[in-house]
Design a protein around this motif. Structure first.
Motif, PDB file in Angstrom:
ATOM      1  N   GLU A 145       0.835  -1.208   0.000  1.00  0.00           N
ATOM      2  CA  GLU A 145       0.000   0.000   0.000  1.00  0.00           C
ATOM      3  C   GLU A 145       0.865   1.252   0.000  1.00  0.00           C
ATOM      4  O   GLU A 145       0.564   2.226  -0.708  1.00  0.00           O
ATOM      5  N   LYS A 146       1.933   1.245   0.793  1.00  0.00           N
ATOM      6  CA  LYS A 146       2.846   2.390   0.824  1.00  0.00           C
ATOM      7  C   LYS A 146       3.492   2.609  -0.547  1.00  0.00           C
ATOM      8  O   LYS A 146       3.667   3.746  -0.997  1.00  0.00           O
ATOM      9  N   ALA A 147       3.849   1.511  -1.204  1.00  0.00           N
ATOM     10  CA  ALA A 147       4.460   1.618  -2.532  1.00  0.00           C
ATOM     11  C   ALA A 147       3.498   2.250  -3.529  1.00  0.00           C
ATOM     12  O   ALA A 147       3.888   3.099  -4.345  1.00  0.00           O
ATOM     13  N   LYS A 148       2.237   1.857  -3.461  1.00  0.00           N
ATOM     14  CA  LYS A 148       1.242   2.423  -4.374  1.00  0.00           C
ATOM     15  C   LYS A 148       0.997   3.904  -4.082  1.00  0.00           C
ATOM     16  O   LYS A 148       0.892   4.723  -4.996  1.00  0.00           O
ATOM     17  N   VAL A 149       0.923   4.245  -2.794  1.00  0.00           N
ATOM     18  CA  VAL A 149       0.742   5.645  -2.406  1.00  0.00           C
ATOM     19  C   VAL A 149       1.924   6.484  -2.886  1.00  0.00           C
ATOM     20  O   VAL A 149       1.741   7.586  -3.431  1.00  0.00           O
ATOM     21  N   PHE A 150       3.122   5.965  -2.703  1.00  0.00           N
ATOM     22  CA  PHE A 150       4.317   6.705  -3.102  1.00  0.00           C
ATOM     23  C   PHE A 150       4.320   6.967  -4.605  1.00  0.00           C
ATOM     24  O   PHE A 150       4.608   8.088  -5.057  1.00  0.00           O
ATOM     25  N   LEU A 169      14.303  -4.808   0.256  1.00  0.00           N
ATOM     26  CA  LEU A 169      12.842  -4.827   0.251  1.00  0.00           C
ATOM     27  C   LEU A 169      12.305  -5.463   1.531  1.00  0.00           C
ATOM     28  O   LEU A 169      11.249  -5.070   2.029  1.00  0.00           O
ATOM     29  N   ASP A 170      13.041  -6.406   2.065  1.00  0.00           N
ATOM     30  CA  ASP A 170      12.628  -7.028   3.324  1.00  0.00           C
ATOM     31  C   ASP A 170      12.661  -6.049   4.493  1.00  0.00           C
ATOM     32  O   ASP A 170      12.078  -6.315   5.547  1.00  0.00           O
ATOM     33  N   LEU A 171      13.334  -4.907   4.297  1.00  0.00           N
ATOM     34  CA  LEU A 171      13.426  -3.900   5.355  1.00  0.00           C
ATOM     35  C   LEU A 171      12.229  -2.953   5.354  1.00  0.00           C
ATOM     36  O   LEU A 171      12.087  -2.147   6.264  1.00  0.00           O
ATOM     37  N   GLY A 172      11.407  -3.033   4.310  1.00  0.00           N
ATOM     38  CA  GLY A 172      10.191  -2.219   4.276  1.00  0.00           C
ATOM     39  C   GLY A 172      10.230  -1.011   3.358  1.00  0.00           C
ATOM     40  O   GLY A 172       9.268  -0.250   3.310  1.00  0.00           O
ATOM     41  N   ILE A 173      11.327  -0.821   2.622  1.00  0.00           N
ATOM     42  CA  ILE A 173      11.383   0.349   1.738  1.00  0.00           C
ATOM     43  C   ILE A 173      10.512   0.108   0.498  1.00  0.00           C
ATOM     44  O   ILE A 173      10.217  -1.027   0.130  1.00  0.00           O
ATOM     45  N   VAL A 174      10.104   1.198  -0.151  1.00  0.00           N
ATOM     46  CA  VAL A 174       9.211   1.076  -1.309  1.00  0.00           C
ATOM     47  C   VAL A 174       9.785   1.734  -2.557  1.00  0.00           C
ATOM     48  O   VAL A 174       9.165   1.689  -3.621  1.00  0.00           O
ATOM     49  N   LEU A 208       8.036  -1.815  -6.492  1.00  0.00           N
ATOM     50  CA  LEU A 208       9.128  -0.909  -6.145  1.00  0.00           C
ATOM     51  C   LEU A 208       9.200   0.271  -7.105  1.00  0.00           C
ATOM     52  O   LEU A 208       9.161   0.085  -8.328  1.00  0.00           O
ATOM     53  N   PHE A 209       9.321   1.487  -6.541  1.00  0.00           N
ATOM     54  CA  PHE A 209       9.488   2.677  -7.378  1.00  0.00           C
ATOM     55  C   PHE A 209      10.977   2.834  -7.677  1.00  0.00           C
ATOM     56  O   PHE A 209      11.755   3.243  -6.811  1.00  0.00           O
ATOM     57  N   ILE A 210      11.360   2.490  -8.891  1.00  0.00           N
ATOM     58  CA  ILE A 210      12.762   2.600  -9.314  1.00  0.00           C
ATOM     59  C   ILE A 210      12.965   3.976  -9.923  1.00  0.00           C
ATOM     60  O   ILE A 210      12.502   4.250 -11.034  1.00  0.00           O
ATOM     61  N   ASN A 211      13.640   4.840  -9.196  1.00  0.00           N
ATOM     62  CA  ASN A 211      13.933   6.187  -9.686  1.00  0.00           C
ATOM     63  C   ASN A 211      15.290   6.124 -10.376  1.00  0.00           C
ATOM     64  O   ASN A 211      16.339   6.207  -9.742  1.00  0.00           O
ATOM     65  N   ALA A 212      15.254   5.915 -11.680  1.00  0.00           N
ATOM     66  CA  ALA A 212      16.486   5.711 -12.448  1.00  0.00           C
ATOM     67  C   ALA A 212      17.198   7.044 -12.646  1.00  0.00           C
ATOM     68  O   ALA A 212      16.663   7.952 -13.267  1.00  0.00           O
ATOM     69  N   ARG A 213      18.390   7.116 -12.104  1.00  0.00           N
ATOM     70  CA  ARG A 213      19.149   8.364 -12.148  1.00  0.00           C
ATOM     71  C   ARG A 213      20.179   8.332 -13.280  1.00  0.00           C
ATOM     72  O   ARG A 213      20.853   7.333 -13.489  1.00  0.00           O
TER      73      ARG A 213
END
Length: 248
Positions: free
Chosen positions: A5-10, A104-109, A147-152
């Motif tokens: 849910e956090k990933a979708k919100v982000f 990802l197991d740590l909870g980041i999105v 996962l939101f991959i912000n490609a830099r």
């Protein structure tokens, strides 16, 4: 909210013309302060995280320490958390995928993932970087996390001012599974306008000298504005000044 849910919100916070503002944190304490100030999400700055632990930027900070810090941030705040993951701490796609699954197991999105060769010179070729992004997307899919991959791309950071090259990379990265396109160092409004209009994914610009104001970036269509290590540098400067006065 769950991690999914956090990933979708982000992801939904990235709106062209109404950019999400990310005031980058470096530990759980700074993340909580930023969240309490009203931030909709928390982002780390690799430079600031490393400096706060006495390391230089560029994956000098041991990955285990980086994981511990982002784990504490994710456990401390209820907001979506995105991690500046530099080059993913590996040039090998298999090891890169394992690193992604572990964080990802740590909870980041979300992550920032750069095309600079962190322990080498220059940038990865477009195709090679696209394959690295694909490896990350596949790893996230296996975990069931959007996962939101912000490609830099570092095209504008010491590598010239080539809009066409940036556009080529933005399209390739999007096709490989990137969610956003991060272009630190871009300053010229016309360049930003082109990137926004011709890149198929949301564009992220970083606040630095010469970059248009946040209001102007919004008018140009930017979907994400980040502050990088600026907050950490300003905070340390204030601390140094106050300590100097107290100790003099």
């Amino acid at each position: 909210m769950s991690q999914i849910e956090k990933a979708k919100v982000f992801a939904e916070l990235h709106v062209k013309g109404r950019p999400i503002i990310l005031y980058n944190a470096w530990d759980a304490g700074s993340a909580k302060a930023i969240a309490d100030a009203g931030a909709k999400a928390i982002a780390t700055s690799s430079w600031a995280v490393a400096a706060a632990q006495g390391f230089k930027d560029g994956e000098d900070l041991p990955i285990a320490v980086a994981e511990q810090i982002v784990s504490r941030i994710a456990a401390t705040v209820e907001k979506p958390v995105t991690m500046d993951f530099e080059g993913g701490y590996s040039d090998d796609d298999g090891a890169l995928a394992s690193n992604i699954e572990r964080i990802l197991d740590l909870g980041i999105v979300g992550i920032n993932f750069e095309d600079r060769v962190v322990k080498g010179k220059g940038l990865y070729g477009v195709d090679r970087q696209a394959s690295r992004i694909s490896a990350i997307r596949d790893a996230a899919d296996r975990k069931g996390i959007p996962l939101f991959i912000n490609a830099r791309t570092d095209v504008f950071l010491g590598n010239g001012d080539d809009v066409e090259e940036a556009l080529k990379r933005g399209e390739a990265y999007a096709n490989a599974g990137a969610s956003g396109f991060f272009v630190p160092g871009v300053r010229v409004p016309d360049h930003i306008r082109r990137l926004v209009s011709e890149t198929p994914i949301p564009v992220n610009v970083m606040v630095m000298d010469g970059v248009p104001s946040n209001d102007e970036l919004a008018k140009l269509g930017v979907a994400r504005v980040s502050y990088g290590a600026l907050l950490y540098a300003e905070s340390m400067s204030t601390l140094r000044e106050k300590a100097t006065k107290a100790l003099s």
